[in-house]
Design a protein around this motif. Structure first.
Motif, mmCIF file in Angstrom:
data_model
loop_
_atom_site.group_PDB
_atom_site.id
_atom_site.type_symbol
_atom_site.label_atom_id
_atom_site.label_comp_id
_atom_site.label_asym_id
_atom_site.label_seq_id
_atom_site.Cartn_x
_atom_site.Cartn_y
_atom_site.Cartn_z
ATOM 1 N N ARG A 48 75.563 14.705 60.033
ATOM 2 C CA ARG A 48 74.180 14.844 60.519
ATOM 3 C C ARG A 48 73.988 14.073 61.829
ATOM 4 O O ARG A 48 73.342 14.535 62.748
ATOM 5 N N SER A 49 74.573 12.879 61.897
ATOM 6 C CA SER A 49 74.424 12.055 63.089
ATOM 7 C C SER A 49 75.042 12.748 64.304
ATOM 8 O O SER A 49 74.453 12.825 65.369
ATOM 9 N N ARG A 50 76.270 13.260 64.146
ATOM 10 C CA ARG A 50 76.945 13.916 65.284
ATOM 11 C C ARG A 50 76.193 15.179 65.695
ATOM 12 O O ARG A 50 75.993 15.450 66.869
ATOM 13 N N PRO A 75 65.008 11.288 53.159
ATOM 14 C CA PRO A 75 65.913 11.127 52.011
ATOM 15 C C PRO A 75 66.318 9.679 51.713
ATOM 16 O O PRO A 75 66.889 9.408 50.652
ATOM 17 N N GLY A 76 66.058 8.759 52.648
ATOM 18 C CA GLY A 76 66.392 7.352 52.406
ATOM 19 C C GLY A 76 67.857 7.039 52.672
ATOM 20 O O GLY A 76 68.652 7.923 53.004
ATOM 21 N N ILE A 77 68.199 5.749 52.522
ATOM 22 C CA ILE A 77 69.563 5.278 52.788
ATOM 23 C C ILE A 77 70.028 4.522 51.532
ATOM 24 O O ILE A 77 69.289 3.670 51.024
ATOM 25 N N ARG A 112 77.609 5.125 60.648
ATOM 26 C CA ARG A 112 76.712 6.238 60.337
ATOM 27 C C ARG A 112 76.752 6.487 58.850
ATOM 28 O O ARG A 112 77.819 6.479 58.247
ATOM 29 N N VAL A 113 75.585 6.712 58.278
ATOM 30 C CA VAL A 113 75.540 6.978 56.839
ATOM 31 C C VAL A 113 75.996 8.422 56.620
ATOM 32 O O VAL A 113 76.926 8.690 55.870
ATOM 33 N N ASP A 114 75.327 9.340 57.316
ATOM 34 C CA ASP A 114 75.678 10.742 57.196
ATOM 35 C C ASP A 114 76.332 11.147 58.517
ATOM 36 O O ASP A 114 75.658 11.427 59.498
ATOM 37 N N LYS A 136 64.724 12.442 63.225
ATOM 38 C CA LYS A 136 66.031 13.079 63.014
ATOM 39 C C LYS A 136 66.471 13.060 61.556
ATOM 40 O O LYS A 136 66.938 14.043 61.019
ATOM 41 N N TYR A 137 66.348 11.881 60.928
ATOM 42 C CA TYR A 137 66.883 11.712 59.570
ATOM 43 C C TYR A 137 65.820 11.871 58.490
ATOM 44 O O TYR A 137 66.142 11.920 57.310
ATOM 45 N N GLY A 138 64.549 11.932 58.908
ATOM 46 C CA GLY A 138 63.481 12.175 57.941
ATOM 47 C C GLY A 138 63.522 13.635 57.516
ATOM 48 O O GLY A 138 64.264 14.427 58.089
ATOM 49 N N GLU A 159 57.855 4.051 59.430
ATOM 50 C CA GLU A 159 58.165 4.519 58.080
ATOM 51 C C GLU A 159 58.271 6.044 58.039
ATOM 52 O O GLU A 159 57.459 6.737 58.643
ATOM 53 N N ASP A 160 59.281 6.544 57.324
ATOM 54 C CA ASP A 160 59.375 7.995 57.139
ATOM 55 C C ASP A 160 59.399 8.311 55.649
ATOM 56 O O ASP A 160 59.529 7.413 54.818
ATOM 57 N N ASP A 161 59.248 9.593 55.338
ATOM 58 C CA ASP A 161 59.290 9.989 53.926
ATOM 59 C C ASP A 161 60.514 10.873 53.672
ATOM 60 O O ASP A 161 60.471 11.836 52.932
HETATM 61 P P1 ADP Z 1 72.811 7.366 65.301
HETATM 62 O O1 ADP Z 1 73.096 7.481 66.743
HETATM 63 O O2 ADP Z 1 73.890 7.920 64.441
HETATM 64 O O3 ADP Z 1 71.445 7.851 64.951
HETATM 65 P P2 ADP Z 1 71.882 4.676 64.662
HETATM 66 O O4 ADP Z 1 72.556 3.368 64.950
HETATM 67 O O5 ADP Z 1 70.571 4.914 65.308
HETATM 68 O O6 ADP Z 1 72.930 5.786 65.033
HETATM 69 O O7 ADP Z 1 71.717 4.819 63.086
HETATM 70 C C1 ADP Z 1 72.834 4.553 62.242
HETATM 71 C C2 ADP Z 1 72.809 5.443 61.005
HETATM 72 O O8 ADP Z 1 71.744 5.024 60.131
HETATM 73 C C3 ADP Z 1 72.521 6.908 61.318
HETATM 74 O O9 ADP Z 1 73.705 7.589 61.620
HETATM 75 C C4 ADP Z 1 71.883 7.395 60.020
HETATM 76 O O10 ADP Z 1 72.905 7.801 59.130
HETATM 77 C C5 ADP Z 1 71.192 6.144 59.461
HETATM 78 N N1 ADP Z 1 69.721 6.135 59.679
HETATM 79 C C6 ADP Z 1 69.049 5.566 60.709
HETATM 80 N N2 ADP Z 1 67.724 5.710 60.593
HETATM 81 C C7 ADP Z 1 67.514 6.400 59.442
HETATM 82 C C8 ADP Z 1 66.350 6.880 58.749
HETATM 83 N N3 ADP Z 1 65.113 6.672 59.214
HETATM 84 N N4 ADP Z 1 66.535 7.551 57.570
HETATM 85 C C9 ADP Z 1 67.778 7.769 57.080
HETATM 86 N N5 ADP Z 1 68.925 7.349 57.695
HETATM 87 C C10 ADP Z 1 68.797 6.677 58.856
#
Ligand code: ADP
Length: 264
Positions: free
Chosen positions: A215-217, A194-196, A210-212, A166-168, A190-192
């Motif tokens: 995107r998460s929603r 955008p990172g956190i 949630r970081v983004d 999803k986030y890769g 491991e993914d390649d």
């Molecule tokens: P969500 O249901 O939002 O995916 P998670 O608890 O699984 O909730 O993850 C929390 C947040 O961490 C995510 O909303 C996302 O922003 C960030 N995150 C998780 N895994 C990754 C990843 N592999 N790469 C980048 N961001 C990630």
């Protein structure tokens, strides 16, 4: 011989009693704050899909239903919100069970490779949609026995691999690596992507963090996946660590107990 002053002994006992009670009160206050915050968070999260579904249904009732195309579109959106609500409630049930320690772990000897391959199959459609290539390292491994709860560990792997997809990045790579030690088996995902950002790394295991956010929603994320992962691994006497580099990718690592040699 020094005589014990009965009054000072009594004072000490009273002091000890009061401090013990004070500690108990502090603990109860902490639990109460946790409970209140949890309820506030949950109500907030539940409101989002409920309001969305309500909005679509009311617009339909107010006349949008007359236009078949619009009606179809709004019904689909309402259904998506309700599906999200369903996932959220399920995740909440699991999280409350694992957080309270109510969830019994059913430890068994399991072949980790088999489980990872099953999850790859399960997530194949999602990976294809984003053009993600899933791989297991080393390729030659066929059997790695660990002592773990098969259902719970599948849940951990699904949450981590699904997040990586999803986030890769689109057309990116997600690699699961397995390393055997004497008594432990290390697993990394491991993914390649955008990172956190570093300052957010410690917070991603908190419920609903949630970081983004958008995107998460948009991807149907509940914000509970990593909190569930953390608690399941704690129940396995393990923990999860994460390292991430912006624009390079993210790696989650945990370990499991390796099956004793005489059994393997
Ligand atoms: P969500 O249901 O939002 O995916 P998670 O608890 O699984 O909730 O993850 C929390 C947040 O961490 C995510 O909303 C996302 O922003 C960030 N995150 C998780 N895994 C990754 C990843 N592999 N790469 C980048 N961001 C990630």
């Amino acid at each position: 011989i020094k005589s014990i002053n009965p009054l000072s002994k009594l004072n000490r006992e009273i002091y000890n009693y009061v401090s013990k009670k004070q500690e108990e009160i502090n603990e109860l206050k902490k639990m109460e704050t946790f409970r209140r915050e949890f309820l506030a968070d949950v109500s907030h999260e539940l409101k989002t899909p409920i309001f969305a579904a309500q909005g679509f249904v009311h617009t339909l009732m107010d006349g949008a239903i007359e236009d078949p195309d619009v009606a179809q579109r709004f019904l689909k959106k309402a259904a998506k919100s309700l599906d999200g609500l369903d996932i959220l409630v399920r995740d909440l049930v699991v999280l409350t069970q694992v957080e309270s320690g109510d969830l019994k772990m059913h430890l068994a000897l399991i072949n980790l490779i088999e489980i990872v391959n099953e999850i790859f199959e399960q997530l194949e459609t999602k990976a294809k949609k984003r053009g993600t290539k899933l791989s297991l390292k080393p390729k030659s491994l066929e059997k790695v026995l660990v002592l773990a709860d098969p259902q719970r560990i599948s849940q951990v792997l699904i949450n981590l691999i699904e997040n990586a997809i999803k986030y890769g990045k689109e057309n990116g790579k997600v690699q699961v690596a397995i390393t055997e030690e004497d008594k432990k088996v290390w697993v990394s995902i491991e993914d390649d992507g955008p990172g956190i950002p570093q300052d957010q790394l410690p917070r991603i295991f908190e419920r609903f963090y949630r970081v983004d956010k958008s995107r998460s929603r948009e991807t149907g994320g509940t914000g509970l996946g990593l909190a569930i992962v953390k608690h399941i691994l704690n129940a396995h006497d393990s923990s999860i660590s994460v390292s991430s580099k912006i624009d390079k990718g993210t790696r989650f690592t945990f370990h499991l107990a390796k099956a004793p040699k005489e059994i393997a």
